[in-house]
Design an enzyme around this catalytic site. Structure first.
Site, PDB file in Angstrom:
ATOM      1  N   ARG A 144     -10.140 -11.470   2.939  1.00 35.85           N
ATOM      2  CA  ARG A 144     -11.011 -12.561   2.489  1.00 35.85           C
ATOM      3  C   ARG A 144     -10.333 -13.924   2.643  1.00 35.85           C
ATOM      4  O   ARG A 144     -10.997 -14.932   2.832  1.00 35.85           O
ATOM      5  CB  ARG A 144     -11.463 -12.296   1.041  1.00 35.85           C
ATOM      6  CG  ARG A 144     -10.345 -12.268   0.042  1.00 35.85           C
ATOM      7  CD  ARG A 144     -10.756 -11.583  -1.265  1.00 35.85           C
ATOM      8  NE  ARG A 144     -10.830 -10.127  -1.112  1.00 35.85           N
ATOM      9  CZ  ARG A 144     -11.211  -9.293  -2.088  1.00 35.85           C
ATOM     10  NH1 ARG A 144     -11.571  -9.770  -3.275  1.00 35.85           N
ATOM     11  NH2 ARG A 144     -11.240  -8.001  -1.878  1.00 35.85           N
ATOM     12  N   LYS A 165       0.845  -1.202   0.000  1.00 34.42           N
ATOM     13  CA  LYS A 165       0.000   0.000   0.000  1.00 34.42           C
ATOM     14  C   LYS A 165       0.880   1.251   0.000  1.00 34.42           C
ATOM     15  O   LYS A 165       1.928   1.256   0.641  1.00 34.42           O
ATOM     16  CB  LYS A 165      -0.842   0.058   1.284  1.00 34.42           C
ATOM     17  CG  LYS A 165      -2.013  -0.882   1.346  1.00 34.42           C
ATOM     18  CD  LYS A 165      -2.791  -0.649   2.641  1.00 34.42           C
ATOM     19  CE  LYS A 165      -3.909  -1.670   2.816  1.00 34.42           C
ATOM     20  NZ  LYS A 165      -4.938  -1.617   1.785  1.00 34.42           N
TER      21      LYS A 165
HETATM   22  N1  BES Z   1      -7.937  -3.507   4.833  1.00 36.68           N
HETATM   23  C1  BES Z   1      -8.198  -3.205   3.485  1.00 36.68           C
HETATM   24  C2  BES Z   1      -9.526  -2.467   3.287  1.00 36.68           C
HETATM   25  C3  BES Z   1      -9.630  -1.090   3.888  1.00 36.68           C
HETATM   26  C4  BES Z   1      -9.387   0.023   3.121  1.00 36.68           C
HETATM   27  C5  BES Z   1     -10.045  -0.914   5.185  1.00 36.68           C
HETATM   28  C6  BES Z   1      -9.525   1.283   3.654  1.00 36.68           C
HETATM   29  C7  BES Z   1     -10.185   0.339   5.741  1.00 36.68           C
HETATM   30  C8  BES Z   1      -9.928   1.445   4.970  1.00 36.68           C
HETATM   31  C9  BES Z   1      -8.230  -4.472   2.649  1.00 36.68           C
HETATM   32  O1  BES Z   1      -7.440  -5.505   3.098  1.00 36.68           O
HETATM   33  C10 BES Z   1      -7.742  -4.086   1.294  1.00 36.68           C
HETATM   34  O2  BES Z   1      -6.613  -3.722   1.198  1.00 36.68           O
HETATM   35  N2  BES Z   1      -8.601  -4.181   0.302  1.00 36.68           N
HETATM   36  C11 BES Z   1      -8.231  -3.821  -1.007  1.00 36.68           C
HETATM   37  C12 BES Z   1      -8.831  -4.834  -1.942  1.00 36.68           C
HETATM   38  C13 BES Z   1      -8.283  -4.757  -3.333  1.00 36.68           C
HETATM   39  C14 BES Z   1      -6.829  -5.183  -3.351  1.00 36.68           C
HETATM   40  C15 BES Z   1      -9.093  -5.680  -4.205  1.00 36.68           C
HETATM   41  C16 BES Z   1      -8.782  -2.418  -1.276  1.00 36.68           C
HETATM   42  O3  BES Z   1      -9.845  -2.091  -0.773  1.00 36.68           O
HETATM   43  O4  BES Z   1      -8.113  -1.662  -1.952  1.00 36.68           O
HETATM   44 MN    MN Z   2      -5.434  -5.341   2.392  1.00 37.45          MN
END
Ligand code: BES
Ligand code: MN
Ligand code: ZN
Length: 484
Positions: free
Chosen positions: A336, A262
């Site tokens: 997931r 990230k």
């Molecule tokens: N923990 C994140 C989701 C999240 C984003 C929680 C912002 C709280 C605030 C999750 O694990 C994630 O990174 N999801 C990705 C999914 C994508 C890679 C398909 C996302 O939301 O970008």
């Molecule tokens: Mn994530």
């Protein structure tokens, strides 16, 4: 830190209270002498009596000056009284003592609002704390004050767990906190716990939790917390069947994204990526105190999603609990993977009547629903309706999202049973495809998925919320499980 404000319940407010809060329209004569009669005063300030509105009046207290807070109660609903309680507590911030004449109606909601607005999380001594003590005045209000206090205490625990920095909070730490919570068991039920360490996860076949956790120096854990009602043995002896609900929480103690790293601006909030797991821990702890007529098993899938040489790679294929293979196209879609193991385990081993999971699963849900509504996806209309009702009653509102089968092909993989994200961009709908992924692991059981990524964290101190983790889901799930 647990709620720091000390609480007492009395029949009559202290006559000499330096800070006294009284609902609008109340006859003040027996309690305090206002410099100007209340009616013209309220008219002067054009006060309407809305929930959250406060008219502050200085009064003589011997040689000193006291204050009376005339607070509005709006329509007197639970939602309005929660808001009124929060406003009153905020106005008393930093003070030694507040005396509150409780309004008519949903007094537990007022107490809940006041205590949640007074919640604080600080590491170090600086900053002014919440009001140190609140005296709630009302006839026969002990039970309602106690319920409001129990619910607010559970929310505060969920906030504390999620607000704790990940330098301290790893999967093992989370498991210890969960066990500690259950040890503080009340008289209302019977509880037990089980924790899988990495060896147990390996021999148990929890390939999703292991794959996400393998990049971290802090190994993953699966935590199981069980509650059953105190009268379960007698009911069983009578031949009664006791319902069994499973709650599954996402317990990612930090989400760097893994090798699908990230950017800093997204990563810096990811200590709260175990907010769903924190909610499950707090709810199981509170059930022992509040009682519930069904058995509840909580599962928290805990792992740290780190960036390292031992981390899983985009393109790896993993085997989830139960044998299904998944091509990991993006290591940042890790929630997931850990949730799938826990759901599949619950389906295979726990024989629940229904399952509800709660997770900060997708950033996309915050785009769709914003910061004020949680998402509910459900395979069962009845369950969706019950959760929606509990959301309205508790003030933690949900919006139902579609599990549309047309999007299921998005998760097809050329090399495995499923992919963890859509390879292309033909479908989009990141929150829906994430929910569809989870559905694959729920068997044929009634199941609901709560995506709290949008509502899990607040950017400001406002109303019942404090900046940082919100504990969203605790009030909603407790209302569903214990509400009348
Ligand atoms: N923990 C994140 C989701 C999240 C984003 C929680 C912002 C709280 C605030 C999750 O694990 C994630 O990174 N999801 C990705 C999914 C994508 C890679 C398909 C996302 O939301 O970008
Ligand atoms: Mn994530
Ligand atoms: Zn995550």
């Amino acid at each position: 830190m647990p709620i720091q404000t000390s609480i007492t319940t009395v029949a009559q407010a202290s006559a000499d209270a330096a800070l006294l809060a009284v609902p609008f329209g109340e006859d003040l004569a027996p309690r305090v002498e206002l410099p100007v009669p209340a009616a013209p005063l309220l008219e002067h300030y054009q006060a309407k009596g809305e929930a959250g509105e406060i008219v502050e009046v200085p009064v003589a207290r011997g040689d000193a000056v006291g204050r009376v807070l005339l607070y509005g109660v709006g329509d007197g609903s639970a939602t309005a009284l929660r808001k009124a309680g929060a406003a009153v507590a905020r106005r008393a911030k930093g003070r030694d003592a507040l005396s509150v004449v409780l309004p008519e109606g949903a007094r537990a909601a007022f107490v809940e609002g006041a205590l949640l607005a007074a919640y604080t999380f600080r590491i170090g001594e600086s900053g002014s704390g919440p009001v140190a003590a609140i005296e709630f005045a009302s006839e026969d209000a002990e039970a309602e004050v106690a319920r409001g206090q129990a619910i607010a205490g559970a929310v505060a625990l969920a906030r504390d767990l999620a607000n704790t920095p990940s330098s301290e909070k790893n999967p093992e730490w989370l498991a210890e906190r969960a066990l500690e919570q259950l040890a503080e068991d009340g008289p209302q039920g019977r509880t037990s716990a089980r924790v899988w360490d990495e060896d147990a996860l390996r021999s148990g076949g929890f390939g999703g939790i292991l794959a996400v956790g393998q990049g971290s120096v802090s190994p993953p854990r699966l935590i199981q917390l069980s509650y059953e009602p105190a009268d379960a043995p007698e009911r069983r002896a009578r031949g009664e069947r006791i319902g069994h609900y499973v709650l599954v929480g996402k317990g990612i103690t930090y989400d760097t994204g893994g090798l699908s790293l990230k950017p800093t601006d997204n990563m810096k909030f990811m200590k709260t990526d175990m907010a769903g797991g924190a909610v499950v821990i707090a709810v199981l702890g509170a059930l022992a105190r509040l009682g519930a007529p069904v058995r509840v098993t909580g599962l928290i899938a805990a792992a740290e999603n780190s960036f390292s040489g031992s981390a899983q790679r985009p393109g790896d294929v993993i085997t989830q609990y139960g044998g299904r293979t998944v091509e990991v196209l993006n290591t940042d879609a890790e929630g997931r993977l850990v949730m799938a193991d826990a759901l599949a385990y619950a389906d295979a081993e726990l024989d629940p009547d229904l399952m509800v999971d709660i997770a900060t699963l997708t950033g996309a849900i915050g785009i769709a629903l914003g910061k004020g509504l949680g998402a509910v996806f459900a395979s069962d209309d009845e369950l969706a309706a019950r959760l929606n009702e509990a959301g309205e009653a508790s003030g933690e509102r949900l919006w139902r999202m579609p599990l549309i089968d047309d999007y299921a092909p998005a998760l097809e993989s050329a090399v495995a049973d499923l992919a963890n994200i859509e390879a292309g961009s033909a479908y989009g709908a990141g929150s829906i495809t994430a929910a569809l992924f989870l559905r694959e692991f729920t068997g044929k059981r009634p199941w609901a998925h709560l995506d709290i990524a949008g509502v899990g964290r607040s950017t400001a101190d406002e109303g019942l919320l404090t900046k940082g983790a919100t504990g969203f889901g605790v009030r909603l799930l407790l209302e569903w499980l214990t509400g009348r």
